[in-house]
Design an enzyme around this catalytic site. Structure first.
Site, short mmCIF file in Angstrom:
data_model
loop_
_atom_site.label_atom_id
_atom_site.label_comp_id
_atom_site.label_asym_id
_atom_site.label_seq_id
_atom_site.Cartn_x
_atom_site.Cartn_y
_atom_site.Cartn_z
N ASP A 24 0.98 -1.34 0.25
CA ASP A 24 0.13 0.14 -0.24
C ASP A 24 0.91 1.31 0.25
O ASP A 24 2.20 1.29 0.21
CB ASP A 24 -0.53 0.19 0.95
CG ASP A 24 -2.24 1.04 1.47
OD1 ASP A 24 -2.33 1.59 0.41
OD2 ASP A 24 -2.04 1.68 2.32
N ASP A 26 -0.01 4.90 0.38
CA ASP A 26 -0.02 6.63 1.47
C ASP A 26 0.20 5.79 2.98
O ASP A 26 -1.33 4.95 3.07
CB ASP A 26 -1.24 7.11 1.20
CG ASP A 26 -1.08 8.70 1.77
OD1 ASP A 26 0.01 8.96 2.18
OD2 ASP A 26 -2.01 9.13 1.09
#
EC number: 3.1.3.41
Lengths: 299, 299
Positions: A24, A26
């Protein structure tokens, strides 16, 4: 209980077990416009050890091409075919999984990135950034013409959400027989400017409420996103690890797909959600403070 | 099972039992701009028999004063103090039930009618029809200044709903300690232009989803609306009947308040929802095709 990683030996064991590393972005590699300390060195280290690196994001406002610009700006090496966004996965889902007939269209509640991905997959659409739908004027049902070729409504984060878009989508979903209700993802919030703002799940929520019906969700934690990656990349789930900052999206996504999971605490999840009496029922395999911690391996 | 009314004797028995007649409006007395056949005659008949007539609507877009204009236009006799709308009830709730301190404000997602009712009740507010919040431009959290005096967010139907309003409301609800989350009503849809559009419940749905928290709902079926009427009008619940076209708002409202209930089939509820295998679990005391049926009494 999640295994807490902290030493070079811990991280070395991880490298030995996993060939494919899904990240992932952010909250893991960066916060908005600020890199997480050590993220670049760790990604370089993984590449130097011949690990396959993939970026798996629920951000549906950007196409993969435009999301690559974010990596470039921050100086993070990434190739477009390593980036999997929920807008891209949604476009692939419409064209290849639900196989929307070529004479049908998608009504879009979303932003330019979603339109770009649909266009690249050859999916016809309307709505989206169309100036006719970017209005705060009252919506008139009498003046509205239903397009009978709309076979799906696709909702993603749309910061231009308004009553006209919701009303049109509602008409298609209630009046076009078999019209599919799709959401790029159902994140309740997303981090922005040092705080949180309503996420993509909040954009589809009015339709979900008015219809009394849930959308098919494409992004993490749904396995649709992983199916999309599987269609494009060879990897062995048993030798793959998903690294994320959210339990109910990233970690659940990994678990749903039979991947190992590593939670970092540089994003939305706090220590209290991992240990102690208020801990979540979603338990990652491993926890480390920050992805930057793996730098010790390079020393 | 609901008693089906059809003869003058049935209706005469109803008049003998109930002194106060509470009416939902849209779907009962009119459809949009078209009166239900016989509605005026029946209201006149009730008044001529000295029945107390009240109008109880979840419509939160209009103040009582402006809603009276609707009655006037259609030629239906009504007095402002006979009209109870969810915007008015919400304003009374804020001032008299939650007793919001005078130095606190309400952040409004709603239209002019809600602002008018809050102003009449002496409640300070911001948001609403403020041009600064009527925008489709991206919302910047960095440029936002949190007003620490906001002690409640009140959501009603707002056809100018947008991401800035949702984002501001979300900030108040997550960052101002004790900030109350209120909704005028939670109707999933409302009838308009021969069809249905997303209702007030769809406007608060993004916040409900992002927060993982339900609002305090004021309008039907919540008893808050009846408490508001009780504070202003003397009536005996045992001799009061609620007439409506919606099972999960009007009829449930009557039942929650210990009133008798009469369902009409001129609005949103179909015959199949009252009888047969797909019938709702909410069962009114009485059913008649149309309020106009009571005209036989005048003959």
């Amino acid at each position: 209980m999640a295994a807490r990683l902290s030493s070079a030996a811990h991280y070395e064991a991880l490298l030995a077990k996993y060939d494919t590393w899904m990240f992932d972005c952010d909250g893991v590699l960066w916060h908005g416009d600020r890199l997480i300390d050590g993220a670049i060195e760790v990604l370089d280290l993984l590449r130097s050890r011949n690990k396959k690196v993939l970026f798996v994001t629920n951000n549906a406002t950007k196409s993969r091409k435009s999301y690559k610009g974010k990596f470039d700006t921050l100086g993070v090496e990434a190739h477009v075919d390593e980036i999997y966004g929920s807008a891209y996965a949604a476009a692939v889902y419409v064209s290849s999984v639900m196989k929307l007939p070529k004479d049908k269209k998608v009504y879009v509640i979303g932003m330019k990135g979603m339109e770009d991905e649909l266009r690249d997959e050859g999916v016809a659409f309307l709505g989206g950034t169309d100036p006719a739908d970017s209005t705060l004027s009252p919506f008139s049902l009498d003046a509205f013409t239903l397009d009978p070729t709309v076979g799906a409504v696709l909702c993603g984060l749309d910061t231009s959400i308004n009553y006209t878009k919701l009303s049109k989508a509602f008409q298609y979903l209630t009046r076009n027989t078999g019209c599919a209700f799709l959401a790029t993802n159902e994140d309740s919030t997303y981090p922005a400017g040092g705080g949180l703002l309503p996420g993509a799940g909040a954009i589809s929520a009015p339709l979900r409420y008015a219809l009394g019906r849930d959308p098919v969700s494409i992004g993490k934690p749904a396995s649709t996103m992983l199916d999309c990656i599987k269609a494009k990349v060879n990897f062995d789930p048993a030798r793959t690890i998903m690294i994320g900052d959210r339990l109910n999206t990233d970690i659940l996504f990994g678990q749903n797909g039979g991947l190992a999971t590593l939670l970092v605490l540089t994003g939305i999840t706090t220590e209290a959600e991992v240990t102690g009496p208020t801990a979540s029922s979603i338990v990652p395999d491993f926890v480390t403070q920050s992805i930057g911690d793996l730098r010790v391996l390079g020393k």
